[in-house]
Design a protein around this motif. Sequence first.
Motif, PDB file in Angstrom:
ATOM      1  N   VAL A   1      -5.803   9.690  41.652  1.00  0.00           N
ATOM      2  CA  VAL A   1      -7.022   7.994  41.865  1.00  0.00           C
ATOM      3  C   VAL A   1      -7.371   8.372  42.963  1.00  0.00           C
ATOM      4  CG1 VAL A   1      -6.549   5.398  42.355  1.00  0.00           C
ATOM      5  CG2 VAL A   1      -6.044   6.340  40.206  1.00  0.00           C
TER       6      VAL A   1
ATOM      7  N   ARG B   1     -14.878   5.166  46.689  1.00  0.00           N
ATOM      8  CA  ARG B   1     -16.051   3.903  46.298  1.00  0.00           C
ATOM      9  C   ARG B   1     -15.065   2.484  45.354  1.00  0.00           C
ATOM     10  NH1 ARG B   1     -16.868   7.108  40.825  1.00  0.00           N
ATOM     11  NH2 ARG B   1     -14.507   7.142  39.936  1.00  0.00           N
ATOM     12  N   THR B   2     -13.805   2.423  46.035  1.00  0.00           N
ATOM     13  CA  THR B   2     -13.320   1.642  45.460  1.00  0.00           C
ATOM     14  C   THR B   2     -13.471   0.519  46.260  1.00  0.00           C
ATOM     15  OG1 THR B   2     -11.290   2.802  44.389  1.00  0.00           O
ATOM     16  CG2 THR B   2     -11.194   0.251  45.292  1.00  0.00           C
TER      17      THR B   2
ATOM     18  N   ALA C   1     -16.453  -1.429  45.900  1.00  0.00           N
ATOM     19  CA  ALA C   1     -16.697  -2.084  44.834  1.00  0.00           C
ATOM     20  C   ALA C   1     -16.119  -3.713  44.697  1.00  0.00           C
ATOM     21  CB  ALA C   1     -16.042  -1.436  43.400  1.00  0.00           C
ATOM     22  N   THR C   2     -14.781  -2.952  45.382  1.00  0.00           N
ATOM     23  CA  THR C   2     -14.382  -4.508  45.741  1.00  0.00           C
ATOM     24  C   THR C   2     -15.162  -5.486  46.359  1.00  0.00           C
ATOM     25  OG1 THR C   2     -12.238  -2.744  45.626  1.00  0.00           O
ATOM     26  CG2 THR C   2     -12.049  -5.390  46.410  1.00  0.00           C
TER      27      THR C   2
ATOM     28  N   VAL D   1     -18.073  -6.841  44.579  1.00  0.00           N
ATOM     29  CA  VAL D   1     -17.231  -8.509  43.233  1.00  0.00           C
ATOM     30  C   VAL D   1     -16.891  -9.393  44.077  1.00  0.00           C
ATOM     31  CG1 VAL D   1     -15.178  -8.556  41.653  1.00  0.00           C
ATOM     32  CG2 VAL D   1     -16.213  -6.271  41.645  1.00  0.00           C
TER      33      VAL D   1
ATOM     34  N   GLN E   1     -20.351 -11.240  42.430  1.00  0.00           N
ATOM     35  CA  GLN E   1     -20.220 -12.465  41.196  1.00  0.00           C
ATOM     36  C   GLN E   1     -19.152 -13.162  41.072  1.00  0.00           C
ATOM     37  OE1 GLN E   1     -19.352  -9.196  39.429  1.00  0.00           O
ATOM     38  NE2 GLN E   1     -21.587  -8.601  38.585  1.00  0.00           N
TER      39      GLN E   1
ATOM     40  N   HIS F   1     -18.529 -16.380  38.577  1.00  0.00           N
ATOM     41  CA  HIS F   1     -17.368 -15.666  37.174  1.00  0.00           C
ATOM     42  C   HIS F   1     -15.839 -16.269  37.709  1.00  0.00           C
ATOM     43  CE1 HIS F   1     -20.516 -12.687  36.072  1.00  0.00           C
ATOM     44  NE2 HIS F   1     -21.033 -14.334  35.801  1.00  0.00           N
TER      45      HIS F   1
ATOM     46  N   PHE G   1     -14.524 -18.024  34.606  1.00  0.00           N
ATOM     47  CA  PHE G   1     -13.182 -17.742  33.232  1.00  0.00           C
ATOM     48  C   PHE G   1     -11.780 -18.745  33.442  1.00  0.00           C
ATOM     49  CE2 PHE G   1     -14.640 -13.185  34.514  1.00  0.00           C
ATOM     50  CZ  PHE G   1     -13.821 -12.809  33.103  1.00  0.00           C
TER      51      PHE G   1
ATOM     52  N   GLU H   1      -8.002   0.505  39.081  1.00  0.00           N
ATOM     53  CA  GLU H   1      -8.388   1.095  39.156  1.00  0.00           C
ATOM     54  C   GLU H   1      -9.582   1.238  37.958  1.00  0.00           C
ATOM     55  OE1 GLU H   1      -5.387   1.375  40.355  1.00  0.00           O
ATOM     56  OE2 GLU H   1      -6.087   2.872  41.833  1.00  0.00           O
TER      57      GLU H   1
ATOM     58  N   GLU I   1     -11.934  -1.324  37.972  1.00  0.00           N
ATOM     59  CA  GLU I   1     -13.574  -0.329  39.432  1.00  0.00           C
ATOM     60  C   GLU I   1     -14.392   0.295  39.269  1.00  0.00           C
ATOM     61  OE1 GLU I   1     -10.525  -0.893  42.881  1.00  0.00           O
ATOM     62  OE2 GLU I   1     -10.340  -2.860  42.828  1.00  0.00           O
ATOM     63  N   ALA I   2     -13.187   1.056  37.916  1.00  0.00           N
ATOM     64  CA  ALA I   2     -14.636   2.360  37.624  1.00  0.00           C
ATOM     65  C   ALA I   2     -15.782   1.757  36.628  1.00  0.00           C
ATOM     66  CB  ALA I   2     -13.767   3.685  37.271  1.00  0.00           C
TER      67      ALA I   2
ATOM     68  N   PHE J   1     -16.628  -1.001  36.749  1.00  0.00           N
ATOM     69  CA  PHE J   1     -18.121  -1.691  38.342  1.00  0.00           C
ATOM     70  C   PHE J   1     -19.230  -0.741  38.750  1.00  0.00           C
ATOM     71  CE2 PHE J   1     -14.357  -5.034  39.030  1.00  0.00           C
ATOM     72  CZ  PHE J   1     -14.563  -6.504  38.105  1.00  0.00           C
ATOM     73  N   ILE J   2     -18.106   0.231  38.896  1.00  0.00           N
ATOM     74  CA  ILE J   2     -19.264   1.163  39.658  1.00  0.00           C
ATOM     75  C   ILE J   2     -20.224   1.574  38.774  1.00  0.00           C
ATOM     76  CG2 ILE J   2     -19.243   3.672  40.728  1.00  0.00           C
ATOM     77  CD1 ILE J   2     -16.779   2.561  42.186  1.00  0.00           C
TER      78      ILE J   2
ATOM     79  N   GLY K   1     -20.433  -5.777  34.117  1.00  0.00           N
ATOM     80  CA  GLY K   1     -20.023  -7.102  35.008  1.00  0.00           C
ATOM     81  C   GLY K   1     -18.633  -7.357  34.760  1.00  0.00           C
ATOM     82  N   ARG K   2     -18.392  -8.416  35.338  1.00  0.00           N
ATOM     83  CA  ARG K   2     -16.584  -8.850  35.031  1.00  0.00           C
ATOM     84  C   ARG K   2     -16.752  -9.106  33.642  1.00  0.00           C
ATOM     85  NH1 ARG K   2     -12.526  -9.142  38.117  1.00  0.00           N
ATOM     86  NH2 ARG K   2     -13.091  -9.229  40.065  1.00  0.00           N
TER      87      ARG K   2
END
Lengths: 313, 286
Positions: A10, A16-17, A20-21, A24, A28, A32, A36, B176, B179-180, B182-183, B187-188
């Motif tokens: 990992v 990139r993690t 991405a976070t 997020v 959204q 979102h 939920f 992880e 997140e993979a 999302f990349i 979407g959620r």
Amino acid sequence: MTTASAETVVRPARARTAAATATVRRGQGFQHGGWFVAPFLLLFALFVIWPLLRGLWLSFTDANISGDAAHFVGLDNYREALDDPLMWEALGHSAWFTLLVVPCITVLALLLAMLAHHIERGKWLWRLCFFLPFLLPSTVAANLWQWLFNPGTGMVNHVLGLETAWLTDKSYAMLAVVVCTLWWTVGFSFLLYLAALQGIPAHLYEAAKLDGAGAWHRMLHITLPMLRSITGLVVALQILASLQVFDQAVVMQDFGPGPEESTRTFVQYTLEQGFTSYRVGYASAISIIFFVLIAAVALARMWLLRNREEGGR
Amino acid sequence: MTTAAQVRKDPRRPWTPSQIVLTLLATAVSAVFLAPLLWALFTSLKSETEAVEVPTHWLPEDWTGQAWKALFETGNITNWFVNSLVVSVCVTTIVLVVSALAGYGFARTEFRGKALLMGVVMAGLMVSPAVLGVPLFTTVQQMGMVDTYWGMILPQCAPAAMVLILYKFFQGVPRELEEAAFIDGAGRWRVFFTIIVPLSRPSLAAVGIFTFISSWNNFLWPYMVTNNPDLMTMPNGIATVMNSYGIQWAQLMAGGLMAGLPLIVVFVFFQRQIVAGVAHTGLAGQ
């Protein structure tokens, strides 16, 4: 498990993690996340929070069941409740029931789980036998034991060679409810213990065996300590459930309060006030008192747990 | 798990003395657990007069299906059965959908007021229909849902406990994985349905099964909210209607066995998943 290898795989992805976070969170995340939880919160608000607030309001009024205009009476209901011997009696019955049931069920569930865990043959059969009663509706279990405890025609006296009037004698009526409850509900705690036993890593026992620890030692120094947190959960769940006992007690006594009112529980008393005497305001006040008591028990548990964690474990 | 745990046990291992003792012990305990059920079964196969004979006896002298026949001819038992089925299936479906979404929302998304709402839900663990019976009833009454399916179903659909169980489970799912996705532009919602839901099948199964059991067996709430015998659920009808005509024990025992049967069948087929589910959800491992 395979944590070490997963970690190495990992790691290159970390860069990139983070990106991405961030997307997020910024993009959204809000809408979102809100959507939920929205359906649950809607139901929760309508059927838990709103009745709770409503009960709080009603407890300061003289509301009746038909919804006629209620008058604000301040703390009158609470004052009356604190002086109400029947309420204290009913509370005493629920507490006494809890005191009898919780230790018995915890020990019994643990013993049954150990038995089922250590037998090599027919595991599914024992599991089924011990859990089976829990699959019956409470009313069915209660009717069944009402029938078994029936002094003349019931099997309990027949098998034990007694002539006890289980259901109509003040000193035995609650005991009969306790026996029915043990038989009916022990299966659930049994299952929790069984799952916990299966979760204890085998290598602990193997290491102990190599060190020459006997079966008794292994149980005392590995099994029991490993089961400490599940025991806490079982006890807590049982206390909360037992304080709210209602079904078995009323069904075994044909919806009455039992001999000399000895099995009238707190929930039963609340419902009698609300639905039989039509005093919704008063019933709400004693419900709130009960809610506060239950909350106190739950908070005490949380506080104990936190203290224990801080205390080095 | 580790390889040590995977050492296969020979199913034909010889009986050791300790295994014999344990098996005998388990047999005795099981007999005690099963005796009441057998007693109910035998009673249901007696005639009503034989059922109340003194002194009592285990086996019927005249085996008869009379009580079972009467159950279907005179009672509303088929109605109750269908009602129980409708209510339990609806409750289970709604609870699964709603608590999976909420558990995920609380575990993995960010929104304003999350911590506060989570605290409120935790506090909701202490509130049950038993505690709030009367105000809950007047609320449902105001909504005009007394003596309706909705009145029986919806108040059972907000179990904070199930949300917390799933919340704990979702927290353990490696970030992880999401997140993979999302990349890759998912979407959620897509992540939830294509990654999270399939992963959490054992937990969802456990939540579903326990919800179904407790809803099928729920007595207190349907008892409060229904008066119409045609709308009653199984436990409710058996306890109130069948008792009100003066108890006919053989028939009552037959009805009780009928009420328990569906869950017993479910458990026999799914017991491995149920035990695994209990372990998996962290219900046991807190």
